[in-house]
Design a protein around this motif. Structure first.
Motif: not given
Length: 224
Positions: A80, A121-123, A145-148
């Protein structure tokens, strides 16, 4: 008379470096490293995973190429875009830096700087750095982070401190956000195969480096 007036200025009028200036100075120190090959050992401490201490080599090439290769298997590091490479923390200037004041990490005085990415758009949502201002070293960082999930890195420095390179990196994360490399199957202590890691448990990866070869060249083949 001008000289006399200058000498009478109170020391409080001497301005300390701003958060942006501190980050630029830290980056300038790390920018002296164009590439390196580091030799060390990696210990993976994730509940139920059988992962003995492994001999590893880390490869870095400016600006953002980084890889870890270990004897006898694939490194079990979260995917990620979050790296155990310290240089990755300051790859972009697209952030707002906020000075969060003083603190300490393992008894060392640090200045806490929070980085808010400017790109939608930064994670990465937020990165907090704990910077040894005297020696221009990042002693600790925490990245959300958004996703990890959230990842923490703590760095210990020794004989390679002048290059901003740590002797030891302690990388911790929550196993509910841990994403395995494609094709990896975990073997649990009872010998069975299970598809998911336990939730809400802390995982930790410790890398202890014994030596670095700095600015001697790293090929693309080494990074594959």
């Amino acid at each position: 008379m001008v000289l006399a007036s200058f000498l009478l200025l109170p020391t409080s009028s001497i301005k300390a470096q701003t958060a942006d200036e501190l980050l630029r100075n830290v980056k300038a120190k790390m920018d002296k490293v164009n590439d390196y090959i580091a030799t060390g050992k990696m210990k993976t401490d994730v509940v139920f995973i059988k992962a003995p201490i492994a001999n590893i080599k880390s490869y870095f090439k400016k600006p953002n190429r980084f890889a870890i290769k270990r004897d006898g298997g694939v490194s079990l590091l979260p995917k990620g875009g979050v790296s155990v490479n310290v240089s990755s923390l300051l790859l972009t200037d697209s952030y707002t830096a906020i000075d969060a004041g003083p603190g300490t990490v393992a008894g060392t005085a640090v200045r806490i700087i929070k980085l808010l990415p400017l790109s939608e758009t930064s994670d990465v949502v937020l990165t907090t750095m704990y910077i040894d201002e005297k020696n221009l070293l990042i002693r600790k960082s925490s990245t959300t982070t958004k996703e990890n999930g959230t990842y923490d890195m703590e760095m210990q420095f020794g004989k390679y401190a002048e290059w901003g390179l740590p002797d030891k990196v302690i990388f911790s994360f929550n196993t509910k956000d841990y994403k395995l490399p494609k094709g990896i199957t975990l073997e649990y202590d009872d010998g069975s195969k299970k598809p998911e890691l336990p939730k809400n448990k802390k995982g930790k990866v410790e890398i202890s480096y014994s030596s670095y070869v700095i600015n001697k060249g790293v090929t693309d083949a080494m990074l594959k």
